[in-house]
Scaffold this active site. Structure first.
Site, PDB file in Angstrom:
ATOM      1  N   ASP A 346      38.607  43.545  38.851  1.00 15.78           N
ATOM      2  CA  ASP A 346      39.682  42.557  38.898  1.00 15.78           C
ATOM      3  C   ASP A 346      39.667  41.840  40.250  1.00 15.78           C
ATOM      4  OD1 ASP A 346      42.312  41.490  37.871  1.00 15.78           O
ATOM      5  OD2 ASP A 346      43.019  42.508  39.683  1.00 15.78           O
ATOM      6  N   GLU A 382      35.290  39.702  38.058  1.00 17.45           N
ATOM      7  CA  GLU A 382      36.176  38.573  37.831  1.00 17.45           C
ATOM      8  C   GLU A 382      36.038  37.718  39.090  1.00 17.45           C
ATOM      9  OE1 GLU A 382      40.702  37.659  36.387  1.00 17.45           O
ATOM     10  OE2 GLU A 382      40.448  39.095  38.032  1.00 17.45           O
TER      11      GLU A 382
END
Length: 698
Positions: A346, A382
């Site tokens: 993330d 990401e």
């Protein structure tokens, strides 16, 4: 409360609580603490029975060994040191702290002002000091022996990226409403026979789970009777979240992994190492802040405030060697002990941030790339955060793959009918080489997606023009405003048969494009079923029917079509190439590996790409130049993407002993493969067609 027990110096490694058969070694990092105290609790967790100051310090690791302790022992920590916010220090001995290396937690913090290191409401704000004991409101850490009998027949699938099809899912949301799953809401439900049957029939090869590390429910959500459903507020990097352990045991996760592996499915974890649930300087003191705020977090020049490149209040200080060690230790633990096969990071740009900004050669990337365990698992970034220069799609080093939002936006815009999108679709269809074809990166570095947990589901992409997030309690201000969606004439559900058919056609087109593109495809769980979130494109707090997959409303025709698409991709290696296609001449036959054709059967020229009303893309693909030859019936694929009206096409010429066979037609999803008797064919408007060049029978 006792202050002593059978105590020895112990060892500085490994960090955390380690049972050796006769007792437990405790080791905790803190560079700036003046005392580190181990707190032991009764079996029910209600009584703090012992406070034991760890007797030794080796560098910045405090450690001690307590004989006689066993797995199941509940514990916590207290750290003494300066409370000096302008120097970055927020030690408060009154606060019970979680061990960052704890392998299991008994629950979650119960929100109370005593969790704050400062006194809430005091005019001095975070410069004040709160003396209340936070232990009544804190979960306990649990000493664990995480060994697991994997069995002699346990084999990791080790699926190459070129053969990988990722399925992003929420542990609870996937199985919660499945009518045949009895152990709902956790890892055991995901490991159940009905779920494994669905996943294997679908054909996915890897399930990417939204965060399973222990996390908190934000206070503002709890006060609104909502929950942190997605889990992007990490409390501990080694412990699975207790809400997914229906029996309160680590083996539940390991059992799930073993079951998925036996079905040929890899397990990837969405991990959040960029920030923690403690938020900014006005947040709670639960673990890292109380152990060593200045080491664990990146701070502003005045040291009082948190740097917020993540949008979540704080930013983990990955540049600190012991914080880096914690992250790498966590990753290794989940691979070696818990059995996982890779990670999706993330806000991964944050992990590459240094004092000079994002650096693709930052210490984190170097540490992972050289690690003998981590260098061989799947690593997906990401590739953005909200800080300066945080958007880095295509900027990560190998072996990282990356979520490609440019792919998502281009494919959605093309099928919505936006003008001038044919050249962009061509770029995305062939692996987004402009972003990824450098540094020896393969085409599989692009993780292609149409949807993800964050945003509309596929059904909502074709059913809503606008977000409908009223249930989130933020007056519909949260979530993306630009969804590149199209309600096809009516906002939300409708009984209009024409609109229903058009939406089904659009979904087939979108999914076909995804599974016919070079790169690594990722499907959002539920999209294959026609799942809707009623237009909510930010269901992070919806631990209810909005966020859970609705199995009772499954679209069986679309599910069958997605299964067919996945099977087709697996059967045709031309679609799964690691090498980029650049219209280069092949050594094997002197033909190019990629042709762009006009409808009349002649090759596209530069001016053709600039036609504003161009609505048809025709691509002939072969194995890339330099790829070893293989024995197969197919020699080429002809892919057509038509977002205009019905069109007449001239197929490329085929060698004498070969012919074109139409295998897929989104306008006729159940049609069987059909050999063409002439080069002149018709493709329906708003559809995708795929022809395979095969040997003629006989």
């Amino acid at each position: 409360m006792k202050t002593s027990n059978a105590l020895a110096p112990g060892h500085a490694a490994p960090l955390g609580a380690t049972f050796d058969g006769e007792g437990v070694n405790f080791a905790v990092f803190s560079e700036h603490a003046t005392r580190m105290t181990l707190c032991l609790f009764s079996e029910d967790g209600k009584t703090e029975t012992h406070r034991i100051d760890l007797p030794e310090r080796n560098g910045d690791v405090w450690h001690g060994y307590v004989s006689g302790l066993k797995p199941g022992q509940l514990y916590g920590l207290r750290a003494d040191g300066p409370y000096a916010p302008f120097h970055g220090h927020r030690f408060n001995y009154n606060k019970l702290l979680l061990d960052p290396y704890a392998k299991r937690l008994t629950g979650h913090p119960q929100w109370h002002d005593a969790l704050m290191g400062y006194t809430v409401g005091d005019s001095k704000g975070d410069l004040s000091f709160d003396r209340r004991d936070s232990a009544p409101y804190m979960p306990r850490c649990v000493v664990e022996d995480p060994s697991f009998a994997w069995g002699d027949d346990h084999v990791r699938p080790m699926t190459p990226l070129s053969k990988t099809i990722v399925y992003e899912a929420h542990v609870k949301g996937l199985a919660q409403q499945h009518p045949d799953v009895t152990d709902k809401g956790g890892f055991l439900g995901l490991a159940s026979d009905p779920m494994l049957e669905h996943l294997t029939k679908l054909g996915i090869t890897a399930i990417e789970l939204l965060p399973v590390h222990a996390f908190t429910d934000d206070r503002f959500l709890v006060e609104k009777d909502l929950r942190n459903y997605w889990g992007y507020q990490t409390l501990g990097f080694f412990a699975p979240d207790p809400r997914y352990l229906s029996k309160g045991a680590l083996w539940e996760f390991q059992h799930m992994v073993a079951r998925l592996h036996a079905a040929g499915i890899e397990v990837l974890l969405d991990v959040v190492y960029n920030h923690t649930c403690e938020g900014d300087e006005m947040g709670p003191t639960l673990s890292f802040r109380g152990l060593d705020n200045r080491s664990y977090y990146r701070l502003t020049d005045d040291h009082r405030h948190s740097i917020n490149d993540t949008g979540c209040g704080n930013t983990v200080n990955v540049e600190h060697p012991m914080v880096m060690r914690m992250i790498v230790d966590s990753l290794r633990y989940w691979v070696e002990v818990m059995g996982v096969d890779g990670f999706r990071f993330d806000l991964c740009s944050t992990l590459g941030r240094t004092s000079r900004g994002f650096d693709r050669n930052a210490a984190f990337f170097q540490a992972v790339r050289q690690d003998p365990v981590l260098a061989h698992v799947k690593l997906i970034a990401e590739p953005w955060d909200i800080g300066p220069g945080g958007y880095q799609v295509g900027g990560f080093p190998p072996p990282f793959s990356e979520w490609n939002d440019k792919y998502r936006d281009a494919v959605r815009a093309y099928w919505r009918g936006d003008e001038g999108m044919v050249p962009e679709l061509a770029e995305r269809l062939t692996g987004s080489a402009v972003q990824f074809d450098h540094s020896g990166r393969p085409a599989t570095a692009s993780v292609n997606l149409l949807t993800a947990h964050d945003g509309f589901t596929l059904m909502d992409v074709v059913s809503y023009n606008d977000r409908h997030n009223e249930a989130n309690g933020e007056d519909n201000r949260d979530g993306h405003g630009n969804n590149i969606s199209d309600n096809m004439g009516v906002e939300g559900p409708t009984d209009d048969a024409g609109i229903i058919a058009a939406r089904a056609q659009r979904r087939r087109n979108l999914m076909a494009t995804l599974l016919l593109s070079q790169g690594t495809p990722m499907i959002l769980a539920g999209d294959e079923l026609g799942n809707s979130q009623s237009g909510n494109n930010n269901a992070y707090c919806q631990d209810n029917e909005i966020g859970w997959i609705d199995w009772d409303s499954t679209d069986p025709d679309f599910l069958a079509f997605v299964q067919r698409l996945i099977a087709f991709r697996k059967e045709h290696p031309i679609l799964r190439q690691k090498r980029f296609l650049h219209s280069r001449e092949r050594l094997v036959d002197g033909l190019q590996d990629l042709f762009w054709w006009r409808a009349d059967g002649t090759e596209m020229e530069d001016d053709d790409w600039n036609e504003p009303d161009l609505s048809l893309l025709c691509a002939e693909m072969r194995m890339a130049s330099g790829t070893p030859s293989y024995a197969a019936r197919e020699e080429a694929l002809f892919l057509v993407f038509n977002n205009g009206d019905d069109a007449e096409l001239c197929l490329p010429a085929a060698p004498e002993k070969r012919h074109w066979v139409r295998h897929l037609d989104t306008a006729s999803p159940e049609s069987e493969p059909t050999p063409e008797t002439t080069r002149d064919v018709t493709i329906a408007g708003q559809s995708v067609g795929v022809w395979v060049q095969e040997l003629r029978d006989g």
